[in-house]
Design a protein around this motif. Sequence first.
Motif, PDB file in Angstrom:
ATOM      1  N   LEU A   1      42.194 -33.891   4.962  1.00  0.00           N
ATOM      2  CA  LEU A   1      41.809 -32.916   3.944  1.00  0.00           C
ATOM      3  C   LEU A   1      41.205 -31.668   4.575  1.00  0.00           C
ATOM      4  N   SER A   2      40.404 -31.854   5.597  1.00  0.00           N
ATOM      5  CA  SER A   2      39.809 -30.712   6.296  1.00  0.00           C
ATOM      6  C   SER A   2      40.886 -29.848   6.941  1.00  0.00           C
ATOM      7  N   ALA A   3      41.855 -30.474   7.584  1.00  0.00           N
ATOM      8  CA  ALA A   3      42.944 -29.735   8.223  1.00  0.00           C
ATOM      9  C   ALA A   3      43.778 -28.989   7.179  1.00  0.00           C
ATOM     10  N   LEU A   4      44.016 -29.605   6.036  1.00  0.00           N
ATOM     11  CA  LEU A   4      44.776 -28.965   4.966  1.00  0.00           C
ATOM     12  C   LEU A   4      44.043 -27.741   4.425  1.00  0.00           C
ATOM     13  N   ILE A   5      42.753 -27.859   4.205  1.00  0.00           N
ATOM     14  CA  ILE A   5      41.963 -26.743   3.684  1.00  0.00           C
ATOM     15  C   ILE A   5      41.897 -25.606   4.703  1.00  0.00           C
ATOM     16  N   ILE A   6      41.643 -25.927   5.957  1.00  0.00           N
ATOM     17  CA  ILE A   6      41.557 -24.897   6.996  1.00  0.00           C
ATOM     18  C   ILE A   6      42.917 -24.231   7.203  1.00  0.00           C
ATOM     19  N   GLY A   7      43.986 -25.008   7.193  1.00  0.00           N
ATOM     20  CA  GLY A   7      45.327 -24.450   7.340  1.00  0.00           C
ATOM     21  C   GLY A   7      45.685 -23.516   6.190  1.00  0.00           C
ATOM     22  N   THR A   8      45.346 -23.910   4.980  1.00  0.00           N
ATOM     23  CA  THR A   8      45.593 -23.061   3.813  1.00  0.00           C
ATOM     24  C   THR A   8      44.793 -21.774   3.914  1.00  0.00           C
ATOM     25  N   TRP A   9      43.545 -21.885   4.331  1.00  0.00           N
ATOM     26  CA  TRP A   9      42.667 -20.728   4.477  1.00  0.00           C
ATOM     27  C   TRP A   9      43.226 -19.746   5.513  1.00  0.00           C
ATOM     28  N   LEU A  10      43.649 -20.256   6.654  1.00  0.00           N
ATOM     29  CA  LEU A  10      44.203 -19.395   7.703  1.00  0.00           C
ATOM     30  C   LEU A  10      45.528 -18.757   7.277  1.00  0.00           C
ATOM     31  N   ALA A  11      46.369 -19.517   6.595  1.00  0.00           N
ATOM     32  CA  ALA A  11      47.639 -18.970   6.110  1.00  0.00           C
ATOM     33  C   ALA A  11      47.401 -17.866   5.086  1.00  0.00           C
ATOM     34  N   THR A  12      46.399 -18.041   4.252  1.00  0.00           N
ATOM     35  CA  THR A  12      46.063 -17.026   3.260  1.00  0.00           C
ATOM     36  C   THR A  12      45.583 -15.754   3.941  1.00  0.00           C
ATOM     37  N   LEU A  13      44.671 -15.894   4.895  1.00  0.00           N
ATOM     38  CA  LEU A  13      44.174 -14.717   5.608  1.00  0.00           C
ATOM     39  C   LEU A  13      45.303 -13.999   6.347  1.00  0.00           C
ATOM     40  N   LYS A  14      46.200 -14.753   6.947  1.00  0.00           N
ATOM     41  CA  LYS A  14      47.345 -14.158   7.655  1.00  0.00           C
ATOM     42  C   LYS A  14      48.230 -13.387   6.679  1.00  0.00           C
ATOM     43  N   ASP A  15      48.481 -13.967   5.513  1.00  0.00           N
ATOM     44  CA  ASP A  15      49.316 -13.315   4.518  1.00  0.00           C
ATOM     45  C   ASP A  15      48.663 -12.025   4.005  1.00  0.00           C
ATOM     46  N   ILE A  16      47.356 -12.051   3.833  1.00  0.00           N
ATOM     47  CA  ILE A  16      46.638 -10.863   3.373  1.00  0.00           C
ATOM     48  C   ILE A  16      46.722  -9.756   4.423  1.00  0.00           C
ATOM     49  N   VAL A  17      46.466 -10.106   5.681  1.00  0.00           N
ATOM     50  CA  VAL A  17      46.459  -9.108   6.748  1.00  0.00           C
ATOM     51  C   VAL A  17      47.850  -8.509   6.954  1.00  0.00           C
ATOM     52  N   GLN A  18      48.886  -9.321   6.866  1.00  0.00           N
ATOM     53  CA  GLN A  18      50.252  -8.851   7.115  1.00  0.00           C
ATOM     54  C   GLN A  18      50.937  -8.295   5.873  1.00  0.00           C
ATOM     55  N   GLY A  19      50.353  -8.526   4.708  1.00  0.00           N
ATOM     56  CA  GLY A  19      50.981  -8.095   3.466  1.00  0.00           C
ATOM     57  C   GLY A  19      50.871  -6.601   3.236  1.00  0.00           C
ATOM     58  N   SER A  20      51.707  -6.123   2.331  1.00  0.00           N
ATOM     59  CA  SER A  20      51.635  -4.709   1.950  1.00  0.00           C
ATOM     60  C   SER A  20      50.973  -4.628   0.581  1.00  0.00           C
ATOM     61  N   PHE A  21      49.955  -3.833   0.507  1.00  0.00           N
ATOM     62  CA  PHE A  21      49.198  -3.657  -0.722  1.00  0.00           C
ATOM     63  C   PHE A  21      49.296  -2.206  -1.163  1.00  0.00           C
ATOM     64  N   LYS A  22      49.128  -1.987  -2.448  1.00  0.00           N
ATOM     65  CA  LYS A  22      49.133  -0.622  -2.973  1.00  0.00           C
ATOM     66  C   LYS A  22      47.987   0.184  -2.378  1.00  0.00           C
ATOM     67  N   SER A  23      46.892  -0.516  -2.113  1.00  0.00           N
ATOM     68  CA  SER A  23      45.697   0.140  -1.582  1.00  0.00           C
ATOM     69  C   SER A  23      45.006  -0.809  -0.610  1.00  0.00           C
ATOM     70  N   ASN A  24      44.377  -0.239   0.410  1.00  0.00           N
ATOM     71  CA  ASN A  24      43.610  -1.077   1.335  1.00  0.00           C
ATOM     72  C   ASN A  24      42.413  -1.708   0.662  1.00  0.00           C
ATOM     73  N   THR A  25      41.969  -1.124  -0.434  1.00  0.00           N
ATOM     74  CA  THR A  25      40.843  -1.698  -1.181  1.00  0.00           C
ATOM     75  C   THR A  25      41.201  -3.099  -1.661  1.00  0.00           C
ATOM     76  N   TYR A  26      42.432  -3.271  -2.177  1.00  0.00           N
ATOM     77  CA  TYR A  26      42.876  -4.593  -2.622  1.00  0.00           C
ATOM     78  C   TYR A  26      42.840  -5.594  -1.468  1.00  0.00           C
ATOM     79  N   ARG A  27      43.300  -5.142  -0.321  1.00  0.00           N
ATOM     80  CA  ARG A  27      43.316  -6.014   0.857  1.00  0.00           C
ATOM     81  C   ARG A  27      41.897  -6.483   1.209  1.00  0.00           C
TER      82      ARG A  27
END
Length: 69
Positions: free
Chosen positions: A17-43
């Motif tokens: 469960l810990s590995a699943l939560i940490i993996g999800t958290w890291l994948a989310t942060l990676k997606d946010i950093v690499q994603g394109s947003f209308k504004s950097n404020t959203y990011r």
Amino acid sequence: MALGALNGWEPLLLLSLSALIIGTWLATLKDIVQGSFKSNTYRWVWIAIVILLPLIGSVLYFFLRKQTH
């Protein structure tokens, strides 16, 4: 039950469960950093939400991300 009293399958479940939560958290942060947003404020708002509320923030991000991109 105290954490030191774990035996049998419980440590494996806790580790999984810990590995699943940490993996999800890291994948989310990676997606946010690499994603394109209308504004950097959203990011930066999403980064703050995900860091402050790792599990809830990650789930919210993946359900709502299409609306903020």
